[in-house]
Each structure stands twice: as structure tokens, then as C-alpha cells.
Design a protein around this motif. Structure first.
Motif, PDB file in Angstrom:
ATOM      1  N   ASP A 131      -7.564 -12.981  13.177  1.00 61.57           N
ATOM      2  CA  ASP A 131      -8.609 -12.549  14.109  1.00 61.57           C
ATOM      3  C   ASP A 131      -8.610 -11.036  14.279  1.00 61.57           C
ATOM      4  OD1 ASP A 131      -9.460 -15.167  14.609  1.00 61.57           O
ATOM      5  OD2 ASP A 131      -7.906 -15.442  16.146  1.00 61.57           O
ATOM      6  N   ARG A 132      -7.422 -10.423  14.207  1.00 62.15           N
ATOM      7  CA  ARG A 132      -7.317  -8.989  14.498  1.00 62.15           C
ATOM      8  C   ARG A 132      -7.636  -8.114  13.296  1.00 62.15           C
ATOM      9  NH1 ARG A 132      -2.127  -7.702  18.187  1.00 62.15           N
ATOM     10  NH2 ARG A 132      -3.258  -5.748  18.304  1.00 62.15           N
ATOM     11  N   ARG A 133      -7.513  -8.666  12.084  1.00 60.54           N
ATOM     12  CA  ARG A 133      -7.742  -7.902  10.863  1.00 60.54           C
ATOM     13  C   ARG A 133      -6.973  -6.576  10.862  1.00 60.54           C
ATOM     14  NH1 ARG A 133     -12.084  -9.696   7.625  1.00 60.54           N
ATOM     15  NH2 ARG A 133     -12.159 -11.943   7.909  1.00 60.54           N
ATOM     16  N   PRO A 134      -5.639  -6.639  10.852  1.00 61.77           N
ATOM     17  CA  PRO A 134      -4.857  -5.407  10.843  1.00 61.77           C
ATOM     18  C   PRO A 134      -5.063  -4.610   9.554  1.00 61.77           C
ATOM     19  CG  PRO A 134      -3.460  -7.289  10.390  1.00 61.77           C
ATOM     20  CD  PRO A 134      -4.792  -7.843  10.783  1.00 61.77           C
ATOM     21  N   ARG A 135      -4.794  -3.327   9.626  1.00 67.94           N
ATOM     22  CA  ARG A 135      -4.871  -2.470   8.429  1.00 67.94           C
ATOM     23  C   ARG A 135      -3.723  -2.809   7.487  1.00 67.94           C
ATOM     24  NH1 ARG A 135      -5.831   3.598   9.310  1.00 67.94           N
ATOM     25  NH2 ARG A 135      -7.921   2.929   8.743  1.00 67.94           N
ATOM     26  N   LEU A 136      -4.013  -2.911   6.200  1.00 69.23           N
ATOM     27  CA  LEU A 136      -2.990  -3.127   5.176  1.00 69.23           C
ATOM     28  C   LEU A 136      -2.690  -1.817   4.477  1.00 69.23           C
ATOM     29  CD1 LEU A 136      -1.194  -4.899   3.300  1.00 69.23           C
ATOM     30  CD2 LEU A 136      -3.238  -5.212   1.857  1.00 69.23           C
ATOM     31  N   ILE A 137      -1.404  -1.467   4.403  1.00 71.85           N
ATOM     32  CA  ILE A 137      -0.952  -0.344   3.591  1.00 71.85           C
ATOM     33  C   ILE A 137      -0.155  -0.943   2.442  1.00 71.85           C
ATOM     34  CG2 ILE A 137       0.472   1.730   3.460  1.00 71.85           C
ATOM     35  CD1 ILE A 137      -0.794   0.697   6.817  1.00 71.85           C
ATOM     36  N   GLN A 138      -0.751  -0.931   1.256  1.00 73.98           N
ATOM     37  CA  GLN A 138      -0.116  -1.452   0.052  1.00 73.98           C
ATOM     38  C   GLN A 138       0.582  -0.313  -0.678  1.00 73.98           C
ATOM     39  OE1 GLN A 138       0.468  -4.241  -1.471  1.00 73.98           O
ATOM     40  NE2 GLN A 138       0.878  -3.601  -3.552  1.00 73.98           N
ATOM     41  N   LEU A 139       1.849  -0.514  -1.036  1.00 75.23           N
ATOM     42  CA  LEU A 139       2.588   0.509  -1.766  1.00 75.23           C
ATOM     43  C   LEU A 139       2.419   0.284  -3.265  1.00 75.23           C
ATOM     44  CD1 LEU A 139       5.863   0.953   0.294  1.00 75.23           C
ATOM     45  CD2 LEU A 139       3.636   2.027   0.577  1.00 75.23           C
ATOM     46  N   GLY A 140       1.688   1.196  -3.896  1.00 73.72           N
ATOM     47  CA  GLY A 140       1.520   1.172  -5.337  1.00 73.72           C
ATOM     48  C   GLY A 140       2.560   2.051  -6.003  1.00 73.72           C
ATOM     49  N   SER A 141       2.324   2.395  -7.268  1.00 71.87           N
ATOM     50  CA  SER A 141       3.336   3.135  -8.031  1.00 71.87           C
ATOM     51  C   SER A 141       2.690   4.129  -8.978  1.00 71.87           C
ATOM     52  CB  SER A 141       4.198   2.160  -8.839  1.00 71.87           C
ATOM     53  OG  SER A 141       5.018   2.844  -9.757  1.00 71.87           O
ATOM     54  N   VAL A 142       3.372   5.252  -9.170  1.00 68.88           N
ATOM     55  CA  VAL A 142       2.967   6.240 -10.153  1.00 68.88           C
ATOM     56  C   VAL A 142       2.902   5.631 -11.555  1.00 68.88           C
ATOM     57  CG1 VAL A 142       5.336   7.022 -10.553  1.00 68.88           C
ATOM     58  CG2 VAL A 142       3.441   8.582 -11.006  1.00 68.88           C
ATOM     59  N   HIS A 143       3.656   4.562 -11.780  1.00 67.15           N
ATOM     60  CA  HIS A 143       3.675   3.939 -13.096  1.00 67.15           C
ATOM     61  C   HIS A 143       2.370   3.209 -13.416  1.00 67.15           C
ATOM     62  CE1 HIS A 143       7.808   5.034 -13.998  1.00 67.15           C
ATOM     63  NE2 HIS A 143       8.084   4.765 -12.741  1.00 67.15           N
ATOM     64  N   GLU A 144       1.488   3.097 -12.439  1.00 69.15           N
ATOM     65  CA  GLU A 144       0.148   2.594 -12.732  1.00 69.15           C
ATOM     66  C   GLU A 144      -0.615   3.582 -13.624  1.00 69.15           C
ATOM     67  OE1 GLU A 144      -1.968   1.206  -9.169  1.00 69.15           O
ATOM     68  OE2 GLU A 144      -0.021   1.166  -8.153  1.00 69.15           O
ATOM     69  N   TYR A 145      -0.319   4.871 -13.481  1.00 64.79           N
ATOM     70  CA  TYR A 145      -0.991   5.885 -14.291  1.00 64.79           C
ATOM     71  C   TYR A 145      -0.480   5.909 -15.730  1.00 64.79           C
ATOM     72  CZ  TYR A 145      -2.893   8.145 -10.060  1.00 64.79           C
ATOM     73  OH  TYR A 145      -3.570   8.428  -8.905  1.00 64.79           O
ATOM     74  N   GLY A 146       0.782   5.585 -15.927  1.00 63.69           N
ATOM     75  CA  GLY A 146       1.403   5.780 -17.229  1.00 63.69           C
ATOM     76  C   GLY A 146       1.934   7.195 -17.343  1.00 63.69           C
ATOM     77  N   THR A 147       1.635   7.866 -18.436  1.00 69.95           N
ATOM     78  CA  THR A 147       2.117   9.223 -18.643  1.00 69.95           C
ATOM     79  C   THR A 147       0.930  10.178 -18.782  1.00 69.95           C
ATOM     80  OG1 THR A 147       3.687  10.558 -19.934  1.00 69.95           O
ATOM     81  CG2 THR A 147       2.194   9.105 -21.175  1.00 69.95           C
ATOM     82  N   ALA A 148       1.223  11.469 -18.757  1.00 67.29           N
ATOM     83  CA  ALA A 148       0.176  12.486 -18.844  1.00 67.29           C
ATOM     84  C   ALA A 148       0.647  13.615 -19.739  1.00 67.29           C
ATOM     85  CB  ALA A 148      -0.164  13.017 -17.442  1.00 67.29           C
ATOM     86  N   GLU A 149      -0.265  14.510 -20.048  1.00 72.58           N
ATOM     87  CA  GLU A 149       0.082  15.684 -20.830  1.00 72.58           C
ATOM     88  C   GLU A 149       1.001  16.590 -20.012  1.00 72.58           C
ATOM     89  OE1 GLU A 149      -0.586  16.554 -23.995  1.00 72.58           O
ATOM     90  OE2 GLU A 149      -1.441  14.531 -24.225  1.00 72.58           O
TER      91      GLU A 149
END
Length: 310
Positions: free
Chosen positions: A92-110
Motif C-alpha cells: 500500500d505504501r509503495r516504498p522507494r527501492l534502491i537497487q545496488l547495481g555494479s560497474v561490471h554491467e558496463y564491462g571495460t572501456a578504453e
């Protein structure tokens, strides 16, 4: 503001709970064993919804990374998130969700480039792929169900209690063992790691916890956004390990040839953290020596929270 922390007994969860309590936020710590025992892998959405109905915000610090195969990561990083989203839809309250993602979603960069949130993700590992799938599920839920959620895409995290399978956990354990060996007047075993060729954005766990606190009640502009959380600097991993050994104050041989540490395909990772400064009013406050000194300390945040009954 009351905050539910999922995965509260884990490395990140413990530090996040401590930071929230220090900020005066009542915390409900949820884990398989803890003040609120819930097995996230086997709980129905209705079970979680009953917990979330008492919260203003939910932080998902649960997940699988070290010493887990692709199936474990799929269950811990994706299926759990889908259950959490279904549970939020029932509240009923619909609290805010803070999901912890990861830098590894990006992969690598130049080399020399910083990865902003607009960069297309190209994960190179099962961990990165499952974390990206979870991020997309959260953002899709915001669009379809009008949930209030944001993803903090976190750099490589360093601090006391780091998992033993991680590079930082290996370093801390090796320094601790070398200190014991010195007291016993014996030679400590070498620290065996995979080749330390990568440059990484490495952030202090306390700075990550501060970012989570900031994300619990920022303006609505963060809803549906991915926000990078990192140190904003890329450190050569051999330099980092050598500095940690020096700060540990004990003679310790670092052996890259024998392996034994975690291997990864990302040779360059540096996060652009301008958006976190603008939307959260957050910036990293700990320098390299402060972070490594904290890693080598015996500090371990307690779980006990008198605001809640287990």
C-alpha cells in the motif's frame, strides 16, 4: 524514514545498516539469519510485501558474486529482484527501492575514459550480465507499474568484511595472517593472486553506504535513473595491493604467477560520478590510504538494531 535493508548480513548490507542508523533512520535488517529472518530465494512476494508495508524505502544489497556459478548468480541477482518488484507492487505504501547495481554491467572501456550512465552496457562476465538484467527489470517496473526506484551502479567496493573470494578479501586475510606470523616469528605464506594488470575504480564501502543514505529520500528526479557511485579514479591493481601491504606494516610477498585470486576480463574501469553529485549531493570522501587502512582494520559493523524486534 524507516528503511528495510535486504541482504543485511552481507558485506555491503552491514555497512549500509550502520550508516542508516548513524543518520537516525530506523532500519529493519532482512536476511536469512538476522533480526528479520527471510530467505529471499524461497519467499513469496506476499511475504516480502508484509515486511515492505512498514517501510519508506527498501535497499536491495542482496546478491551473489563470489564463489557462485552462473545459476547461483541468476537466482541471487535476477530472480530475487523480480520477487522484490512483485512484492512492492502488492504494498500500500509503495516504498522507494534502491537497487545496488555494479560497474561490471558496463564491462571495460578504453584506457583514460570515464563511463557515464549513458554508456551502453556490455558486460563481460556472468555477474555483470545478471546484474544488468536486474537493472533492466527495475527500470522496466518503474515504467510499467509506476514504482519509485533507482539503481546505484557501484564501482568495485573495498572495506572490512570484504568477501574472502574477492581481491580485497584476499589482501586483508593475507595481511592478518602475516601479522600473526610475525608475532609467532615465522615466515608468512605469499599472497597468491591473478595477474594485477587492470586499472579499476575502487570505492570505500563507507562512501557507498553514504550514497545509499542520500538516495533514500532525494528529489523525484532520481526515479527510474541509473546513478554511478564510485571513487572517480582508476587505480592500478598492483599499486593498490602493494600499498595495502605497506600499510599493513608486515613483510609479505605478492605472487602474481601462481594465481589464486579472482580473474576478470575488464582491464579499465572508471566511473563518471557527476550525476551522483548533481542528483544526490553525494561525493566520495575517503582517499586511497584511508580506504586501505579501513580494509585492514578489525572493524565489523554490528547488526543489532533496538528499533526492531527480530
Amino acid at each position: 524514514m524507516t528503511v528495510v535493508v535486504l541482504g543485511a548480513t552481507g558485506f555491503l548490507g552491514r555497512h549500509i545498516c550502520a550508516a542508516l542508523r548513524d543518520a537516525g533512520r530506523p532500519v529493519r535488517a532482512v536476511a536469512r539469519s538476522g533480526p528479520t529472518p527471510v530467505d529471499l530465494l524461497h519467499s513469496a512476494p506476499q511475504t516480502l510485501a508484509a515486511v515492505f508495508d512498514e517501510a519508506d524505502a527498501v535497499v536491495n544489497a542482496a546478491g551473489r558474486a563470489w564463489q557462485a556459478d552462473a545459476r547461483d548468480m541468476e537466482r541471487g541477482n535476477v530472480l530475487v529482484v523480480r520477487t522484490v518488484l512483485d512484492a512492492l507492487r502488492l504494498t500500500d505504501r509503495r516504498p522507494r527501492l534502491i537497487q545496488l547495481g555494479s560497474v561490471h554491467e558496463y564491462g571495460t572501456a578504453e584506457p583514460g575514459t570515464a563511463m557515464a550512465e549513458s554508456r551502453p552496457p556490455r558486460p563481460l562476465t556472468p555477474y555483470g550480465r545478471t546484474k544488468l538484467e536486474a537493472t533492466r527489470a527495475v527500470l522496466d517496473a518503474v515504467d510499467r507499474r509506476r514504482l519509485d526506484a533507482t539503481v546505484l551502479r557501484v564501482a568495485n567496493v573495498c572495506g572490512p568484511g570484504a568477501p574472502r573470494g574477492s581481491l580485497f578479501g584476499l589482501v586483508a586475510a593475507a595481511v592478518h595472517e602475516a601479522r600473526q606470523a610475525r608475532r609467532a616469528d615465522r615466515t608468512p605464506p605469499a599472497l597468491r593472486v591473478s595477474p594485477l594488470r587492470a586499472h579499476r575504480d575502487v570505492v570505500d564501502v563507507r562512501d557507498v553506504a553514504d550514497a545509499v543514505v542520500a538516495a533514500c529520500a532525494p528529489p523525484a528526479a532520481v526515479t527510474g535513473r541509473v546513478i554511478n557511485v564510485g571513487a572517480g579514479r582508476a587505480v592500478h591493481m598492483r599499486t593498490l595491493v602493494d600499498r595495502a601491504v605497506a600499510l599493513g606494516g608486515v613483510p609479505l610477498t605478492v605472487d602474481e604467477a601462481s594465481g589464486g585470486g579472482p580473474a576478470t576480463a575488464a582491464d579499465w574501469q572508471l566511473l563518471d560520478i557527476a550525476l551522483a553529485r548533481r542528483l544526490l549531493g553525494w561525493r566520495p570522501r575517503r582517499g586511497l590510504d584511508d580506504m586501505l587502512g579501513h580494509l585492514l582494520s578489525p572493524h565489523d559493523p554490528p547488526l543489532t538494531d533496538p528499533s526492531w524486534r527480530g
